[in-house]
Write an enzyme that holds these catalytic residues in place. Structure first.
Site, short mmCIF file in Angstrom:
data_model
loop_
_atom_site.label_atom_id
_atom_site.label_comp_id
_atom_site.label_asym_id
_atom_site.label_seq_id
_atom_site.Cartn_x
_atom_site.Cartn_y
_atom_site.Cartn_z
N SER A 1 -8.19 -5.40 4.85
CA SER A 1 -8.75 -5.11 3.53
C SER A 1 -9.15 -6.37 2.74
O SER A 1 -8.85 -6.48 1.54
CB SER A 1 -7.77 -4.26 2.72
OG SER A 1 -7.54 -3.04 3.36
N ARG B 1 -0.52 9.37 -9.96
CA ARG B 1 -0.57 8.13 -9.16
C ARG B 1 0.07 6.95 -9.90
O ARG B 1 0.67 6.08 -9.29
CB ARG B 1 -2.02 7.79 -8.83
CG ARG B 1 -2.67 8.72 -7.83
CD ARG B 1 -4.14 8.36 -7.64
NE ARG B 1 -4.31 6.98 -7.18
CZ ARG B 1 -4.18 6.60 -5.91
NH1 ARG B 1 -3.92 7.46 -4.97
NH2 ARG B 1 -4.35 5.34 -5.57
N ARG C 1 -5.23 -2.42 8.64
CA ARG C 1 -6.41 -3.26 8.40
C ARG C 1 -6.05 -4.35 7.39
O ARG C 1 -5.03 -4.28 6.72
CB ARG C 1 -7.60 -2.43 7.93
CG ARG C 1 -7.30 -1.55 6.73
CD ARG C 1 -8.55 -0.81 6.22
NE ARG C 1 -8.17 0.19 5.26
CZ ARG C 1 -8.07 1.50 5.50
NH1 ARG C 1 -8.33 1.97 6.70
NH2 ARG C 1 -7.68 2.34 4.55
N ASP D 1 0.83 -1.21 0.00
CA ASP D 1 0.00 0.00 0.00
C ASP D 1 0.87 1.26 0.00
O ASP D 1 1.96 1.27 0.57
CB ASP D 1 -0.91 -0.02 1.25
CG ASP D 1 -2.06 0.97 1.11
OD1 ASP D 1 -2.28 1.48 0.00
OD2 ASP D 1 -2.73 1.23 2.13
N ASN E 1 -10.94 -3.03 -5.77
CA ASN E 1 -10.17 -2.00 -6.50
C ASN E 1 -10.83 -1.58 -7.82
O ASN E 1 -10.46 -0.56 -8.41
CB ASN E 1 -8.73 -2.46 -6.76
CG ASN E 1 -7.83 -2.35 -5.54
OD1 ASN E 1 -6.89 -3.12 -5.38
ND2 ASN E 1 -8.13 -1.41 -4.65
C1 FPP Z 1 -2.00 0.18 -3.33
O1 FPP Z 1 -1.50 1.49 -3.30
C2 FPP Z 1 -1.48 -0.50 -4.51
C3 FPP Z 1 -2.23 -1.08 -5.49
C4 FPP Z 1 -3.70 -1.14 -5.47
C5 FPP Z 1 -1.58 -1.66 -6.66
C6 FPP Z 1 -0.40 -2.50 -6.30
C7 FPP Z 1 0.31 -2.85 -7.53
C8 FPP Z 1 1.64 -2.84 -7.63
C9 FPP Z 1 2.58 -2.58 -6.52
C10 FPP Z 1 2.23 -3.23 -8.90
C11 FPP Z 1 2.55 -4.70 -8.80
C12 FPP Z 1 2.68 -5.25 -10.09
C13 FPP Z 1 2.53 -6.57 -10.37
C14 FPP Z 1 2.87 -7.06 -11.69
C15 FPP Z 1 2.04 -7.54 -9.40
P1 FPP Z 1 -2.56 2.67 -3.39
O2 FPP Z 1 -2.75 3.01 -4.82
O3 FPP Z 1 -3.78 2.30 -2.64
O4 FPP Z 1 -1.78 3.82 -2.67
P2 FPP Z 1 -2.44 4.95 -1.77
O5 FPP Z 1 -3.05 4.27 -0.58
O6 FPP Z 1 -1.25 5.78 -1.39
O7 FPP Z 1 -3.43 5.68 -2.62
#
Ligand code: FPP
Length: 272
Positions: free
Chosen positions: A210, A47, A208, A34, A82
């Site tokens: 999630s 983002r 959490r 996260d 998501n």
């Molecule tokens: C949560 O951060 C992250 C995600 C929903 C996407 C996770 C994906 C990657 C790390 C890329 C992985 C790639 C592969 C091929 C598996 P967020 O967007 O919720 O961040 P925030 O809470 O700061 O908004």
């Protein structure tokens, strides 16, 4: 190597039924990656730039896991929830998975890492499903580590999916002649071939679950860090493992029981 590999066709120990074997290095680590969005926003970047850096952080996490001797790493890449994100972000993430699958699989294979993707794959595009299939097939016999990526995954989906599969596999369950047991459901869960995670890590400061691996995390040690996922590195994994090593894993027993039978009763992960 193959003989010590943790993946097994036989059913794994259920932590609510038996005390699993405890080792000082967690065998299986589950991660909620996260903080990509916030990492980007802090730098006045879109983002998407954070998600791109997230892929690089995942690569570092895999390398660090191999270095530390972790045998299975399961990461939450995209949850069933998501889809509620803005359409352009969802579409970017899907393209990123496809790109990462294609670019990383060679290196994973070279390093003897088996890749698995779990979740409701019926919700993904045909191209992505095909890339998943090819990557899984290519790496299927690798035994150094299992990397599982959860995409369009939810812990409640996993349990319901297993329940529905159990009903198909064992028609006697439908007649409700006996109560449904863990043993009926467990073999049909997404990660039935792996031991339950010893350690759960969530970056990004939230505390959490999630809807991640709700069944499998029943007795997992939890570790939360404020570090944002794109900054994740070896030191962060080492700190999480160190915290894990300080925990007393009682699995329902008392501290007294553990102390009295320190030689024969597994409890403390112990320091390396
Ligand atoms: C949560 O951060 C992250 C995600 C929903 C996407 C996770 C994906 C990657 C790390 C890329 C992985 C790639 C592969 C091929 C598996 P967020 O967007 O919720 O961040 P925030 O809470 O700061 O908004």
């Amino acid at each position: 190597m193959a003989t010590t590999f943790i993946e097994s066709k036989e059913e794994q120990v259920s932590s609510s039924q038996l005390v699993p074997e405890i080792s000082n290095i967690p065998k299986h680590v589950a991660v909620i990656m996260d903080g990509n969005g916030r990492w980007a926003t802090q730098r006045h970047l879109p983002r998407m730039a954070g998600h791109e850096r997230g892929v690089a952080a995942l690569r570092r996490a895999v390398e660090a896991s191999v270095q530390l001797g972790i045998q299975a790493l399961t990461v939450f890449a995209f949850s069933s929830e998501n889809w509620r994100r803005p359409e352009d972000e969802v579409s970017f993430l899907m393209t990123l998975f496809l790109r990462a699958l294609k670019s990383e699989v060679k290196d994973l294979h070279k390093n003897q890492i088996k890749l698995r993707v779990i979740g409701d794959l019926s919700g993904l595009s045909t191209r992505l499903r095909k890339a998943v299939e090819e990557a899984e097939e290519k790496t299927a016999l690798n035994t150094r580590m299992v990397l599982t990526v959860a995409v369009n995954y939810g812990g409640r989906w996993d349990i319901l999916n297993a329940m529905n599969k159990a009903l198909v596999a064992s028609p006697h369950l439908r007649e409700l002649k006996a109560p449904v047991t863990e043993d009926d459901i467990r073999p049909h869960l997404s990660l039935a071939n792996l031991p339950e995670p010893d350690l759960f890590i969530r970056t990004g400061g939230e505390q959490r679950m999630s809807n991640f691996m709700l069944w499998q995390l029943a007795y997992t040690e939890l570790y939360f860090t404020d570090l944002l996922w794109p900054d994740f590195d070896y030191e962060c994994l080492e700190a999480a493992v160190h915290s894990y090593q300080m925990r007393e894993r009682r699995f329902g027993r008392t501290s007294g029981q553990l102390a009295m039978h320190a030689d024969s009763v597994p409890g403390h992960a112990g320091l390396v």
